[in-house]
Enzyme design. Structure first.
Site, PDB file in Angstrom:
ATOM      1  N   HIS A 131       0.893  -0.772   0.030  1.00  0.00           N
ATOM      2  CA  HIS A 131      -0.172  -0.026  -0.322  1.00  0.00           C
ATOM      3  C   HIS A 131       0.911   1.462   0.261  1.00  0.00           C
ATOM      4  CE1 HIS A 131      -4.255  -2.375   0.830  1.00  0.00           C
ATOM      5  NE2 HIS A 131      -3.194  -2.776   1.041  1.00  0.00           N
ATOM      6  N   ASP A 142      -6.028   6.012   1.293  1.00  0.00           N
ATOM      7  CA  ASP A 142      -5.892   4.655   1.276  1.00  0.00           C
ATOM      8  C   ASP A 142      -8.063   4.770   1.806  1.00  0.00           C
ATOM      9  OD1 ASP A 142      -6.185   1.798   0.893  1.00  0.00           O
ATOM     10  OD2 ASP A 142      -4.451   1.842   0.493  1.00  0.00           O
TER      11      ASP A 142
HETATM   12  C1  UDX Z   1      -0.267  -6.857  -0.622  1.00  0.00           C
HETATM   13  C2  UDX Z   1      -1.071  -7.327  -1.320  1.00  0.00           C
HETATM   14  O1  UDX Z   1      -0.928  -9.051  -0.981  1.00  0.00           O
HETATM   15  C3  UDX Z   1      -1.611  -7.592  -2.088  1.00  0.00           C
HETATM   16  O2  UDX Z   1      -2.720  -8.498  -2.574  1.00  0.00           O
HETATM   17  C4  UDX Z   1      -2.689  -6.318  -2.168  1.00  0.00           C
HETATM   18  O3  UDX Z   1      -3.317  -5.852  -3.999  1.00  0.00           O
HETATM   19  C5  UDX Z   1      -2.089  -5.276  -1.869  1.00  0.00           C
HETATM   20  O4  UDX Z   1      -0.974  -5.385  -0.903  1.00  0.00           O
HETATM   21  P1  UDX Z   1       2.168  -7.554  -1.569  1.00  0.00           P
HETATM   22  O5  UDX Z   1       1.714  -9.445  -0.638  1.00  0.00           O
HETATM   23  O6  UDX Z   1       3.323  -7.372  -0.120  1.00  0.00           O
HETATM   24  O7  UDX Z   1       0.562  -6.686  -0.605  1.00  0.00           O
HETATM   25  O8  UDX Z   1       2.548  -7.837  -2.758  1.00  0.00           O
HETATM   26  P2  UDX Z   1       2.600  -7.374  -3.761  1.00  0.00           P
HETATM   27  O9  UDX Z   1       1.498  -6.264  -3.866  1.00  0.00           O
HETATM   28  O10 UDX Z   1       2.787  -7.150  -5.060  1.00  0.00           O
HETATM   29  O11 UDX Z   1       3.217  -5.005  -2.656  1.00  0.00           O
HETATM   30  C6  UDX Z   1       5.343  -6.032  -2.593  1.00  0.00           C
HETATM   31  C7  UDX Z   1       6.073  -4.521  -3.150  1.00  0.00           C
HETATM   32  O12 UDX Z   1       6.975  -5.046  -2.742  1.00  0.00           O
HETATM   33  C8  UDX Z   1       5.586  -4.741  -4.972  1.00  0.00           C
HETATM   34  O13 UDX Z   1       5.855  -3.263  -5.389  1.00  0.00           O
HETATM   35  C9  UDX Z   1       6.906  -4.910  -4.859  1.00  0.00           C
HETATM   36  O14 UDX Z   1       7.919  -4.801  -5.690  1.00  0.00           O
HETATM   37  C10 UDX Z   1       8.109  -4.992  -3.830  1.00  0.00           C
HETATM   38  N1  UDX Z   1       9.036  -6.004  -3.533  1.00  0.00           N
HETATM   39  C11 UDX Z   1       9.091  -7.235  -3.892  1.00  0.00           C
HETATM   40  C12 UDX Z   1      10.398  -5.711  -2.971  1.00  0.00           C
HETATM   41  O15 UDX Z   1      10.782  -4.317  -3.066  1.00  0.00           O
HETATM   42  N2  UDX Z   1      11.526  -6.323  -3.120  1.00  0.00           N
HETATM   43  C13 UDX Z   1      11.062  -7.588  -2.758  1.00  0.00           C
HETATM   44  O16 UDX Z   1      12.109  -8.407  -2.650  1.00  0.00           O
HETATM   45  C14 UDX Z   1       9.697  -8.381  -3.092  1.00  0.00           C
END
Ligand code: UDX
Length: 458
Positions: free
Chosen positions: A22, A114
Site C-alpha cells: 500500500h 487509502d
Molecule cells: C499486499 C497484498 O498481498 C496484495 O495482494 C495487495 O494488492 C497489496 O498489498 P504484497 O503481498 O506485499 O502486498 O504484494 P505486492 O502488492 O506485490 O507488493 C509488494 C511490493 O514489494 C512490490 O511493489 C514489490 O516491488 C516490492 N518488493 C517485493 C521489493 O521491493 N522487493 C522484494 O524483494 C519483494
C-alpha cells in the site's frame, strides 16, 4: 505561507495504509503529484516507519500513531483490535498532524487516502479539505467488493459461475479469498467491503490501474462515480528527464540486497533467469515452499528467489548450497531493478497487485501462484484476460506441486504458449508506458486531478 504558495500549486497530505503493498503506490503517486508542482507530505504510521529502509527522496515524510508504536499490527491482540484502534488513535493523530503541518507554513489543501482507512475522509472534511480516495487494488477487484457492499453479490457464494457487470465470468476460486473462503478473515473482509462506506462523499476517486488494462470494468464503475485511473504507479516509467534516476519507490520494509542481485543478474544472458518472489506478506506452508523449491530445481533454469528471513526455515535442507550453481536466494531485492533487467525471462509471483502491475509494465511473463486476498483474481486476469502468463494448477489440497511449477516455468521459457505470452507482454509493456507518459490516459487524469484541486483553491 505565501512564499510556499508561489512555489507549489497545492499541498496534499497522502496517507498510506501501513503495508509495503500500500505504501509503494502511495509513494509513487506522491512523486507524480510533485512532478506536477504539488507539494506532498506522505504519512505512514510510526511503527512501520521505525522499521523501514529509506532511500533519499524529495517527498516529505511524516508519521502518525496507530496506537501500537512499538510493533504495529504484530503487537495487537487481533487484526480487528488493530484496525479498531488505528481508526480511533489514527483519527486523532491525523488531526494533530494536519494542524502541525499547516501551521508550519504550507497549509494542507487535500487528503489523499487509502480506502482501507476511510475515516481519513471524515478528518479531511472536519478541516473543510478535499478528500481523494486512492484504491490500491485492481478495478476488477474493487468492482467485486463493491457488489458485495451493495448486497448484489450474496455470500457465501452459491453459484459456480459469478457474473458481474464489467467482469468476465468468474469461478468461485477466481474471487478474492476473503469472498470464496467467506469467514476466513472477517476483519479484512469488513475492511475491503468497508472501502465503499463513504466513497460517495469523496471529492475524487482514483485507482492504481490504467484505462487500457481494465477498460470494461473502469467504464462500468465510471457510471457510479467518475473514476480516475492513475497507474501504474511505478518508478522509472517516466520519460521526463527529472525522473530518469527514479528507479525505486523509496521506502522498503527490508534492506534490499541490491549489489549481490545486480552483479549476479549481469552475469546471465538475456531472458535466461526465473525471478521468484511472493511479496511482503505471503506465509506459505512448508510443503508449498518445498514444492516450489523442487519445481525450480527440476526446471533446470537459473533463478533468483526472494525468501524473506521469516520464511528461510521452510526451504528444504541444504537447498541454497546445493543449488548455488544455478540459483541465488536473497532476503529482499530491488524488485523493480530486477524486473527491468534483461536477464529476467519469467516472474513466478504471488500476484499481489503491485507485483502484477510491475511484471506487466516491465513486460515479464508470469507464473501465477496466488496465496490469498485479491491474488487469485489477479491470477485469473493474468492468464485469461491479459494473457500475460500461466496460473500454476493446484492439487486437491490447494498446493502447486513441483511438476506443475516445473511445467509452467518451462512452458513460459521455451514452450509454444510462452511465445504467445511474450508477444502479449510487449504489448502490455508499451501500453503501460504510454498511459503514464506525458499525455497518456493516466497522466491526463493526474493532471485533471491537480487542476480540480488548484481550481478549488481559487
Ligand atoms: C499486499 C497484498 O498481498 C496484495 O495482494 C495487495 O494488492 C497489496 O498489498 P504484497 O503481498 O506485499 O502486498 O504484494 P505486492 O502488492 O506485490 O507488493 C509488494 C511490493 O514489494 C512490490 O511493489 C514489490 O516491488 C516490492 N518488493 C517485493 C521489493 O521491493 N522487493 C522484494 O524483494 C519483494
Amino acid at each position: 505561507m505565501d512564499k510556499e504558495r508561489n512555489v507549489y500549486r497545492a499541498h496534499c497530505l497522502v496517507l498510506a495504509y501501513p503495508a509495503q503493498g500500500h505504501i509503494n503506490p502511495m509513494m509513487q503517486f506522491s512523486k507524480r503529484l510533485e512532478h506536477k508542482g504539488v507539494k506532498v507530505t506522505l504519512v505512514i504510521t510510526k511503527s512501520i516507519s521505525n522499521t523501514m529502509h529509506k532511500e533519499a527522496t524529495s517527498i516529505a515524510l511524516e508519521t502518525i500513531s496507530d496506537g501500537y508504536d512499538e510493533g504495529g499490527i504484530a503487537q495487537a491482540e487481533s487484526i480487528h483490535a488493530y484496525l479498531e484502534r488505528f481508526q480511533r488513535v489514527g483519527s486523532q493523530t491525523l488531526v494533530e498532524l494536519i494542524e502541525k503541518v499547516s501551521s508550519s507554513g504550507c497549509p494542507v489543501d487535500c487528503v489523499v487516502y487509502d480506502p482501507f482507512v476511510p475515516w481519513a475522509l471524515d478528518v479531511a472534511k472536519k478541516f473543510g479539505l478535499l478528500g481523494a480516495v486512492l484504491f490500491t487494488q485492481s478495478c476488477a477487484v474493487d468492482n467485486i467488493y463493491y457488489h458485495v457492499h451493495k448486497g448484489v453479490l450474496k455470500l457465501p457464494l452459491s453459484e459456480t459461475e459469478i457474473l458481474l457487470p464489467g467482469s468476465p465470468p468468474l469461478g468461485p476460486q477466481d474471487m478474492p479469498s476473503f469472498i470464496y473462503d467467506f469467514g476466513s478473515y472477517p476483519a479484512y473482509f469488513d475492511t475491503l467491503v468497508g472501502q465503499f462506506s463513504n466513497v460517495d462523499k469523496a471529492d475524487c476517486v482514483l485507482v492504481n490501474t490504467f484505462y487500457e488494462l481494465e477498460q470494461e470494468v473502469v467504464d462500468r464503475m465510471n457510471k457510479i462515480w467518475p473514476l480516475k485511473t492513475i497507474g501504474p504507479t511505478i518508478p522509472s516509467m517516466f520519460l521526463d528527464k527529472r525522473l530518469e534516476d527514479d528507479k525505486d519507490y523509496g521506502l522498503s520494509i527490508f534492506k534490499p540486497d541490491t549489489d549481490t542481485c545486480m552483479k549476479w543478474l549481469n552475469g546471465h544472458p538475456k531472458g535466461s533467469v526465473v525471478y521468484v518472489s511472493f511479496g511482503s506478506f505471503v506465509d506459505f506452508e512448508v510443503e508449498q515452499m518445498e514444492e516450489i523449491a523442487w519445481g525450480l530445481r527440476m526446471s533446470n533454469r537459473c533463478f533468483l528467489w526472494v525468501v524473506r528471513e521469516s520464511e528461510e526455515e521452510k526451504l528444504p535442507k541444504h537447498f541454497v548450497e546445493e543449488t548455488s550453481q544455478k540459483g541465488l536466494v536473497v532476503r529482499w531485492c530491488p524488485q523493480l531493478k530486477v524486473l527491468a533487467h534483461e536477464a529476467v525471462g519469467c516472474f513466478v509471483t504471488h500476484c499481489g497487485w503491485n507485483s502484477t502491475l510491475e511484471g506487466l509494465s516491465f513486460g515479464v511473463p508470469m507464473v501465477a501462484v496466488p496465496y490469498w486476498s485479491d491474488q487469485s483474481t489477479n491470477a485469473k486476469y493474468i492468464m485469461d484476460v491479459w494473457k500475460m502468463g500461466l496460473k500454476a494448477p493446484v492439487d486437491e489440497k490447494g498446493i502447486v506441486r513441483r511438476e506443475a511449477a516445473e511445467h509452467c516455468i518451462k512452458e513460459i521459457m521455451e514452450g509454444e504458449r510462452g511465445k504467445e505470452i511474450k508477444k502479449n507482454s510487449f504489448k502490455w509493456r508499451k501500453l503501460a508506458k504510454e498511459a503514464v507518459d506525458e499525455g497518456g490516459s493516466s497522466d491526463k487524469n493526474i493532471e485533471e486531478f491537480v487542476t480540480t484541486l488548484v481550481d478549488s483553491l481559487s
